[in-house]
Write a protein that holds these residues in place. Structure first.
Motif, PDB file in Angstrom:
ATOM      1  N   SER A  84       0.629  -1.292  -0.103  1.00  0.00           N
ATOM      2  CA  SER A  84       0.058  -0.116   0.066  1.00  0.00           C
ATOM      3  C   SER A  84       0.904   1.155  -0.137  1.00  0.00           C
ATOM      4  CB  SER A  84      -0.984  -0.014   1.347  1.00  0.00           C
ATOM      5  OG  SER A  84      -0.247  -0.262   2.374  1.00  0.00           O
ATOM      6  N   ALA A  85       2.259   1.148   0.224  1.00  0.00           N
ATOM      7  CA  ALA A  85       3.094   2.367   0.416  1.00  0.00           C
ATOM      8  C   ALA A  85       3.064   3.011  -0.827  1.00  0.00           C
ATOM      9  CB  ALA A  85       4.229   2.053   0.802  1.00  0.00           C
ATOM     10  N   THR A  86       3.028   4.420  -0.712  1.00  0.00           N
ATOM     11  CA  THR A  86       3.213   5.147  -2.015  1.00  0.00           C
ATOM     12  C   THR A  86       4.428   5.860  -2.173  1.00  0.00           C
ATOM     13  OG1 THR A  86       2.772   7.184  -0.801  1.00  0.00           O
ATOM     14  CG2 THR A  86       0.858   5.983  -1.705  1.00  0.00           C
ATOM     15  N   PHE A  87       4.743   6.294  -3.282  1.00  0.00           N
ATOM     16  CA  PHE A  87       5.978   7.024  -3.837  1.00  0.00           C
ATOM     17  C   PHE A  87       6.405   8.214  -2.477  1.00  0.00           C
ATOM     18  CE2 PHE A  87       8.214  10.623  -6.703  1.00  0.00           C
ATOM     19  CZ  PHE A  87       9.060   9.661  -6.743  1.00  0.00           C
ATOM     20  N   VAL A  88       5.371   8.837  -2.273  1.00  0.00           N
ATOM     21  CA  VAL A  88       5.412   9.985  -1.187  1.00  0.00           C
ATOM     22  C   VAL A  88       6.045   9.446   0.120  1.00  0.00           C
ATOM     23  CG1 VAL A  88       4.341  11.722   0.202  1.00  0.00           C
ATOM     24  CG2 VAL A  88       3.974  11.641  -2.281  1.00  0.00           C
ATOM     25  N   ASP A  89       5.118   8.236   0.462  1.00  0.00           N
ATOM     26  CA  ASP A  89       5.663   7.238   1.625  1.00  0.00           C
ATOM     27  C   ASP A  89       7.261   7.218   1.716  1.00  0.00           C
ATOM     28  OD1 ASP A  89       3.326   7.600   2.663  1.00  0.00           O
ATOM     29  OD2 ASP A  89       2.603   5.760   1.710  1.00  0.00           O
ATOM     30  N   GLN A  90       7.476   6.546   0.469  1.00  0.00           N
ATOM     31  CA  GLN A  90       9.034   6.033   0.138  1.00  0.00           C
ATOM     32  C   GLN A  90       9.992   7.355   0.427  1.00  0.00           C
ATOM     33  OE1 GLN A  90      10.133   4.924  -3.741  1.00  0.00           O
ATOM     34  NE2 GLN A  90      10.948   3.091  -2.775  1.00  0.00           N
ATOM     35  N   GLY A  91       9.770   8.348  -0.168  1.00  0.00           N
ATOM     36  CA  GLY A  91      10.538   9.435   0.229  1.00  0.00           C
ATOM     37  C   GLY A  91      10.585   9.901   1.649  1.00  0.00           C
ATOM     38  N   LYS A  92       9.397  10.061   2.229  1.00  0.00           N
ATOM     39  CA  LYS A  92       9.372  10.493   3.796  1.00  0.00           C
ATOM     40  C   LYS A  92       9.926   9.397   4.411  1.00  0.00           C
ATOM     41  CE  LYS A  92       5.240  12.996   3.566  1.00  0.00           C
ATOM     42  NZ  LYS A  92       3.547  13.154   4.085  1.00  0.00           N
ATOM     43  N   ALA A  93       9.781   8.136   4.411  1.00  0.00           N
ATOM     44  CA  ALA A  93      10.676   7.018   4.825  1.00  0.00           C
ATOM     45  C   ALA A  93      12.259   7.138   5.154  1.00  0.00           C
ATOM     46  CB  ALA A  93      10.026   5.713   4.633  1.00  0.00           C
ATOM     47  N   LEU A  94      12.961   7.442   3.870  1.00  0.00           N
ATOM     48  CA  LEU A  94      14.073   7.556   3.799  1.00  0.00           C
ATOM     49  C   LEU A  94      14.812   8.756   4.343  1.00  0.00           C
ATOM     50  CD1 LEU A  94      16.486   5.758   2.159  1.00  0.00           C
ATOM     51  CD2 LEU A  94      16.596   7.576   0.677  1.00  0.00           C
TER      52      LEU A  94
END
Length: 436
Positions: free
Chosen positions: A260-270
């Motif tokens: 379910s994770a999004t592109f934005v989620d990925q950036g925030k996580a890193l």
């Protein structure tokens, strides 16, 4: 980057374009001749239209305004709805053409737009000799004819990592190969961290995990064999990469919300340190730049290319990296479109690089000091990189969708491989590829 894929119906629908009526410099590859007007020749009364995607519609904004001021022309940038490539192909097939358009400059996507019939050849352009050697002939060429003008550094698939997370888990140096990266990932997981973050909810980046595993094989001619039907997605090389991707997910090396994770989620996580690594392309870093300062990014974020045997990057030019010029049948507008490209990659280029705060692709233009180190490292990896499936394959099936189905538990690696091969065969047949 989600707008990378060609569909068979669009290939069949593409209509033939008009002949190039220009005169001047010979374009040997296309057997036609065109002129390259002076960059600031007056164009009062000339109206140009540029098609762009949602993530590229601001790239040419300032250059267009400056071109209008210098020449008297009027330039309109029109945003074409997603999915961009398919929408453009449908519009062109109906006879609707712009003067210029952002376009993925790979051979397969130039084939998809029927470059020989629809596009102006750009051989002999005054800006070609300005490109850095590693980029000059790296993309934008189909059947020995140049159809696309590169304006920014092509995207590279590789690993963006959080330096602070690496330090937290005692990782002092970036890995030297894929297995070394996995050893670091397991070290992070063993101590309770999230090794990799995947944006499976938006699907399109899932294919990067397979493609980086194929980098060494690609250098040895993998995609050439696939193009000739001598190698298939169901054979050990590609199927093995798909299988390994699933095994790593099953091992628990990824975020728990992978489906379910999004592109934005990925950036925030890193950026926050929630995760240590993400395999992504340049557009991923753009969102980090929008959320951070260069100083913070230099402190937190790094980049390294990866392949099974070493640090080989995988190049995948995006539509935001290049422009194409259409044959519209209006000789004045066609010449003005060429003039616009000359202006952009000539007089305007130093200011464009500074305004976009990006790596320069020209030998005579310095990269701004404010460009983050990770972006420079990404660009530096191009010299030793290899072309992606999108670059080297004659057509590009929906590998990413099939992989997303696998992550969701709806397909096995074998089913992913067979479904992808079946579509590859269909698309290859649609363009009349020999042996399909």
């Amino acid at each position: 980057m989600k707008r990378l894929l060609m569909v068979a119906t669009a290939v069949v629908l593409l209509a033939a374009g008009c002949s190039d009526p220009g005169a001047g410099t010979t374009n040997a590859g296309a057997g036609t001749t065109v002129s390259w007007p002076a960059e600031t020749s007056k164009l009062d009364g000339v109206n140009l239209t540029i098609w762009a995607a949602q993530n590229s519609n601001a790239v040419a904004k300032k250059v267009s305004a400056d071109f209008e001021a210098a020449t008297g022309a009027k330039v309109k940038i029109l945003t074409v709805p997603d999915p961009y490539e398919q929408s453009v192909q449908t519009k062109v097939a109906s006879g609707d053409k712009p003067d210029l358009a952002f376009w993925q400059p790979t051979a397969s996507q130039l084939t998809a737009i029927n470059a020989k019939q629809n596009l102006q050849p750009l051989d002999g352009a005054p800006f070609i000799g300005k490109y850095t050697p590693a980029l000059k002939d790296s993309t934008g060429i189909l059947d020995n004819t140049r159809y696309a003008a590169l304006v920014t550094v092509p995207a590279v698939e590789g690993v963006w990592y959080n330096k602070e997370v690496f330090a937290k888990y005692g990782i002092a140096a970036t890995p030297k190969n894929f297995d070394g990266m996995l050893a670091d990932a397991r070290k992070i997981k063993a101590q309770g961290g999230v090794s990799f973050y995947e944006m499976g909810g938006e699907k399109w980046a899932t294919q990067w995990w397979v493609q980086v595993q194929l980098a060494d094989a690609a250098k040895q001619g993998l995609w050439d064999k696939v193009n000739k039907g001598q190698e298939k997605f169901t054979d050990p090389a590609i199927l093995g990469a798909i299988t390994k991707y699933k095994a790593l997910v099953d091992e628990g090396l990824f975020n728990k919300n992978i489906t379910s994770a999004t592109f934005v989620d990925q950036g925030k996580a890193l950026l926050s340190g929630e995760a240590a690594m993400a395999i992504q392309v340049n557009t991923f870093f753009c969102q980090l730049q929008a959320q951070s300062t260069t100083a913070e990014l230099n402190k937190k974020i790094g980049f390294f290319p990866i392949s099974p045997a070493g640090n080989v990057g995988t190049v995948i030019p995006d539509q935001s990296n290049a422009l194409i010029a259409f044959k519209t049948g209006d000789s004045q507008r066609e010449a003005a479109a060429r003039q616009f490209l000359s202006y952009w990659l000539g007089t305007a280029y130093p200011g464009f690089v500074k305004e976009l705060n990006t790596v320069s692709i020209q030998t005579g233009v310095e990269t701004p000091a404010a460009v983050p180190d990770a972006l420079k490292a990404n660009a530096a990896s191009i010299g030793d990189s290899v072309g992606s499936m999108q670059v080297q394959a004659i057509v590009n099936p929906d590998l990413y969708l099939n992989l997303a189905n696998m992550l969701a538990g709806q397909a096995t690696p074998e089913k992913v491989a067979s479904a992808t091969q079946a579509q590859f065969d269909q698309l290859a047949q649609a363009i009349g590829a020999p042996g399909f």
